[in-house]
Design a protein around this motif. Structure first.
Motif, PDB file in Angstrom:
ATOM      1  N   GLY A  48       0.799  -1.211   0.000  1.00 22.94           N
ATOM      2  CA  GLY A  48       0.000   0.000   0.000  1.00 22.94           C
ATOM      3  C   GLY A  48       0.831   1.259   0.000  1.00 22.94           C
ATOM      4  O   GLY A  48       1.996   1.279  -0.427  1.00 22.94           O
ATOM      5  N   SER A  49       0.239   2.341   0.510  1.00 19.00           N
ATOM      6  CA  SER A  49       0.869   3.660   0.564  1.00 19.00           C
ATOM      7  C   SER A  49       1.943   3.672   1.644  1.00 19.00           C
ATOM      8  O   SER A  49       2.112   2.705   2.394  1.00 19.00           O
ATOM      9  N   PRO A  50       2.684   4.773   1.766  1.00 20.33           N
ATOM     10  CA  PRO A  50       3.686   4.849   2.829  1.00 20.33           C
ATOM     11  C   PRO A  50       3.134   4.601   4.229  1.00 20.33           C
ATOM     12  O   PRO A  50       3.872   4.205   5.128  1.00 20.33           O
ATOM     13  N   ASP A  51       1.831   4.799   4.403  1.00 23.09           N
ATOM     14  CA  ASP A  51       1.234   4.607   5.721  1.00 23.09           C
ATOM     15  C   ASP A  51       1.259   3.159   6.189  1.00 23.09           C
ATOM     16  O   ASP A  51       1.048   2.894   7.385  1.00 23.09           O
ATOM     17  N   VAL A  52       1.513   2.202   5.296  1.00 19.60           N
ATOM     18  CA  VAL A  52       1.550   0.795   5.734  1.00 19.60           C
ATOM     19  C   VAL A  52       2.862   0.470   6.432  1.00 19.60           C
ATOM     20  O   VAL A  52       2.990  -0.606   7.036  1.00 19.60           O
ATOM     21  N   LEU A  53       3.842   1.357   6.362  1.00 18.49           N
ATOM     22  CA  LEU A  53       5.111   1.141   7.052  1.00 18.49           C
ATOM     23  C   LEU A  53       4.918   1.281   8.560  1.00 18.49           C
ATOM     24  O   LEU A  53       4.295   2.234   9.038  1.00 18.49           O
ATOM     25  N   SER A  54       5.441   0.326   9.296  1.00 19.27           N
ATOM     26  CA  SER A  54       5.286   0.300  10.742  1.00 19.27           C
ATOM     27  C   SER A  54       6.645   0.160  11.408  1.00 19.27           C
ATOM     28  O   SER A  54       7.418  -0.752  11.083  1.00 19.27           O
ATOM     29  N   TYR A  55       6.946   1.065  12.331  1.00 14.15           N
ATOM     30  CA  TYR A  55       8.197   1.014  13.089  1.00 14.15           C
ATOM     31  C   TYR A  55       7.925   0.231  14.362  1.00 14.15           C
ATOM     32  O   TYR A  55       7.165   0.668  15.233  1.00 14.15           O
ATOM     33  N   GLU A  56       8.500  -0.957  14.487  1.00 14.63           N
ATOM     34  CA  GLU A  56       8.098  -1.869  15.556  1.00 14.63           C
ATOM     35  C   GLU A  56       9.256  -2.781  15.961  1.00 14.63           C
ATOM     36  O   GLU A  56      10.322  -2.782  15.340  1.00 14.63           O
ATOM     37  N   ARG A  57       9.016  -3.568  16.993  1.00  6.75           N
ATOM     38  CA  ARG A  57       9.996  -4.563  17.425  1.00  6.75           C
ATOM     39  C   ARG A  57       9.794  -5.855  16.647  1.00  6.75           C
ATOM     40  O   ARG A  57       8.671  -6.324  16.489  1.00  6.75           O
ATOM     41  N   THR A  58      10.895  -6.429  16.163  1.00  7.33           N
ATOM     42  CA  THR A  58      10.856  -7.687  15.433  1.00  7.33           C
ATOM     43  C   THR A  58      12.018  -8.559  15.919  1.00  7.33           C
ATOM     44  O   THR A  58      12.984  -8.058  16.495  1.00  7.33           O
ATOM     45  N   PRO A  59      11.967  -9.865  15.680  1.00  6.43           N
ATOM     46  CA  PRO A  59      13.084 -10.733  16.085  1.00  6.43           C
ATOM     47  C   PRO A  59      14.348 -10.396  15.310  1.00  6.43           C
ATOM     48  O   PRO A  59      14.306 -10.063  14.123  1.00  6.43           O
ATOM     49  N   ARG A  60      15.474 -10.497  15.986  1.00 10.87           N
ATOM     50  CA  ARG A  60      16.750 -10.273  15.318  1.00 10.87           C
ATOM     51  C   ARG A  60      17.069 -11.471  14.428  1.00 10.87           C
ATOM     52  O   ARG A  60      16.941 -12.618  14.871  1.00 10.87           O
ATOM     53  N   PRO A  61      17.465 -11.229  13.174  1.00  6.33           N
ATOM     54  CA  PRO A  61      17.798 -12.357  12.294  1.00  6.33           C
ATOM     55  C   PRO A  61      19.118 -13.013  12.711  1.00  6.33           C
ATOM     56  O   PRO A  61      19.955 -12.386  13.359  1.00  6.33           O
ATOM     57  N   GLU A  62      19.289 -14.256  12.307  1.00  2.00           N
ATOM     58  CA  GLU A  62      20.524 -14.979  12.566  1.00  2.00           C
ATOM     59  C   GLU A  62      21.163 -15.345  11.231  1.00  2.00           C
ATOM     60  O   GLU A  62      20.460 -15.749  10.298  1.00  2.00           O
ATOM     61  N   PRO A  63      22.483 -15.216  11.122  1.00  2.00           N
ATOM     62  CA  PRO A  63      23.128 -15.486   9.830  1.00  2.00           C
ATOM     63  C   PRO A  63      23.203 -16.974   9.536  1.00  2.00           C
ATOM     64  O   PRO A  63      23.433 -17.794  10.431  1.00  2.00           O
ATOM     65  N   HIS A  64      22.996 -17.331   8.247  1.00  2.60           N
ATOM     66  CA  HIS A  64      23.262 -18.683   7.782  1.00  2.60           C
ATOM     67  C   HIS A  64      24.782 -18.883   7.689  1.00  2.60           C
ATOM     68  O   HIS A  64      25.560 -17.953   7.912  1.00  2.60           O
ATOM     69  N   ASP A  65      25.200 -20.090   7.335  1.00  2.00           N
ATOM     70  CA  ASP A  65      26.628 -20.417   7.332  1.00  2.00           C
ATOM     71  C   ASP A  65      27.454 -19.456   6.490  1.00  2.00           C
ATOM     72  O   ASP A  65      28.592 -19.132   6.844  1.00  2.00           O
ATOM     73  N   ASP A  66      26.892 -19.002   5.340  1.00  3.30           N
ATOM     74  CA  ASP A  66      27.642 -18.146   4.421  1.00  3.30           C
ATOM     75  C   ASP A  66      27.245 -16.681   4.537  1.00  3.30           C
ATOM     76  O   ASP A  66      27.503 -15.892   3.635  1.00  3.30           O
ATOM     77  N   GLU A  67      26.631 -16.294   5.640  1.00  2.00           N
ATOM     78  CA  GLU A  67      26.136 -14.935   5.796  1.00  2.00           C
ATOM     79  C   GLU A  67      26.824 -14.208   6.948  1.00  2.00           C
ATOM     80  O   GLU A  67      27.479 -14.812   7.797  1.00  2.00           O
ATOM     81  N   VAL A  68      26.617 -12.894   6.947  1.00  2.00           N
ATOM     82  CA  VAL A  68      27.139 -12.014   7.982  1.00  2.00           C
ATOM     83  C   VAL A  68      25.964 -11.291   8.635  1.00  2.00           C
ATOM     84  O   VAL A  68      25.028 -10.878   7.944  1.00  2.00           O
ATOM     85  N   LEU A  69      26.000 -11.168   9.941  1.00  2.00           N
ATOM     86  CA  LEU A  69      25.031 -10.339  10.663  1.00  2.00           C
ATOM     87  C   LEU A  69      25.656  -8.965  10.866  1.00  2.00           C
ATOM     88  O   LEU A  69      26.736  -8.846  11.454  1.00  2.00           O
ATOM     89  N   VAL A  70      24.973  -7.940  10.367  1.00  2.00           N
ATOM     90  CA  VAL A  70      25.489  -6.572  10.440  1.00  2.00           C
ATOM     91  C   VAL A  70      24.656  -5.759  11.420  1.00  2.00           C
ATOM     92  O   VAL A  70      23.418  -5.774  11.364  1.00  2.00           O
ATOM     93  N   ARG A  71      25.343  -5.070  12.318  1.00  2.00           N
ATOM     94  CA  ARG A  71      24.675  -4.066  13.142  1.00  2.00           C
ATOM     95  C   ARG A  71      24.551  -2.827  12.289  1.00  2.00           C
ATOM     96  O   ARG A  71      25.523  -2.133  11.999  1.00  2.00           O
ATOM     97  N   VAL A  72      23.356  -2.571  11.794  1.00  2.00           N
ATOM     98  CA  VAL A  72      23.133  -1.523  10.804  1.00  2.00           C
ATOM     99  C   VAL A  72      23.221  -0.147  11.453  1.00  2.00           C
ATOM    100  O   VAL A  72      22.554   0.120  12.455  1.00  2.00           O
ATOM    101  N   ARG A  73      24.040   0.705  10.881  1.00  2.00           N
ATOM    102  CA  ARG A  73      24.162   2.082  11.357  1.00  2.00           C
ATOM    103  C   ARG A  73      23.383   3.056  10.478  1.00  2.00           C
ATOM    104  O   ARG A  73      22.971   4.120  10.939  1.00  2.00           O
TER     105      ARG A  73
END
Length: 310
Positions: free
Chosen positions: A10-35
């Motif tokens: 939908g429109s920009p109004d469908v964006l929700s700032y909320e708490r979600t589970p932190r993802p976990e990296p797969h074997d070939d992935e990196v977890l980044v603390r996004v700045r």
């Protein structure tokens, strides 16, 4: 963690700032603390439901965002190129995305060391647009010194990177944008400027070898009129639904957005550190104002990039 999600299209109004589970990296992935996370027009089209082919079958809740800059928090068991504490920038892969968040995972071939010359906010404005501009010019159009290159929407994200890349290659660069951006684009190195609000580019531009189209529509169709035989029109907004260059020796190509060069981001980072490229971030907003960010990207002409400070 905090993240900006959508639970429906939908429109920009469908964006929700909320708490979600932190993802976990797969074997070939990196977890980044996004700045910081860049906002791209493609994010808006995904939010609107216009690009469902890029998403999983049941994508919700979906954290949008393809551009990230931050610090490696953890690595998968197979990762050897990065370690905790590394400053990185990169692209979140399909179909999970996830850049509008405090943490994001991505594969190592989508990351590179962050350029020393940039802040996290500046770096987050680079990956998607710089990679797209590089592909358009060098993978799809084989831009070389002496080529005449017309860049539509030259003050935007892809456009301002394409201007700098083509100029550094030794091409003659013609830019279209509003008059407000002429001085800025001249400073980036354009040789000719066309104010699209006052002039029709096909009436004032001599034939060119390459067109980089970031606008689409009638601008894209009219662009074939200024191309030399053997020229290339490269669109970053999709190819036309019907042929626009019939009877002409002109190639019309659409950038896929997926590079086959794993080291491309590192190459772009080196070009930034040696002064060849410099990203422009004209607007910076906190992640909590993601709705406003999408409204701006959809309704205003953003010079360079808009970036969310996470």
């Amino acid at each position: 963690m905090r993240a900006a999600c959508i639970h429906e299209f939908g429109s920009p109004d469908v964006l929700s700032y909320e708490r979600t589970p932190r993802p976990e990296p797969h074997d070939d992935e990196v977890l980044v603390r996004v700045r910081a996370a860049g906002v791209n027009p493609v994010d808006c089209r995904l939010r609107q439901g216009l690009m469902t082919q890029m998403l999983a079958d049941d994508p919700f809740p979906l954290v949008l965002g393809m551009d990230i800059a931050g610090v490696v928090e953890a690595t998968g068991t197979a990762v050897t190129d990065f370690e905790r504490g590394d400053a990185v920038f990169g692209v979140n892969g399909f179909p999970d995305f996830g850049g509008y968040a405090e943490y994001a995972t991505t594969s190592t071939d989508q990351l590179a060391p962050m350029p020393d010359a940039l802040t996290f906010v500046e770096a987050a404005g680079v990956p998607v647009v710089a990679r797209t501009a590089w592909q358009a010019l060098f993978e799809y159009a084989d831009c070389t010194a002496g080529d005449r290159v017309l860049i539509h929407g030259a003050a935007g994200g892809v456009g301002h990177m394409a201007v700098q890349m083509a100029t550094a290659k030794g091409a003659d660069v013609i830019a279209t944008a509003s008059g407000y951006s002429e001085r800025y684009l001249r400073e980036l190195g354009v040789d000719e400027f066309v104010n699209y609000r006052e002039e029709e580019f096909e009436s004032v531009v001599d034939p060119v070898d390459i067109v980089v189209d970031t606008v689409g529509g009638e601008t894209q169709r009219r662009s074939v009129d200024v191309l030399n035989e053997g020229g290339v029109l490269v669109s970053v907004v999709g190819a036309p639904a019907d042929p626009i260059a019939e009877g002409r020796d002109i190639a019309v190509r659409a950038v896929s957005g997926r590079s086959e060069q794993p080291a491309l981001l590192a190459t772009i980072g080196e070009a930034i550190d040696d002064g060849t490229l410099r990203p422009t971030v004209s607007t910076e907003l906190p992640l909590a104002e993601v709705t406003r960010a999408h409204e701006i990207v959809e309704t205003e002409h953003v010079r360079g990039k808009l970036v969310l400070d996470v």
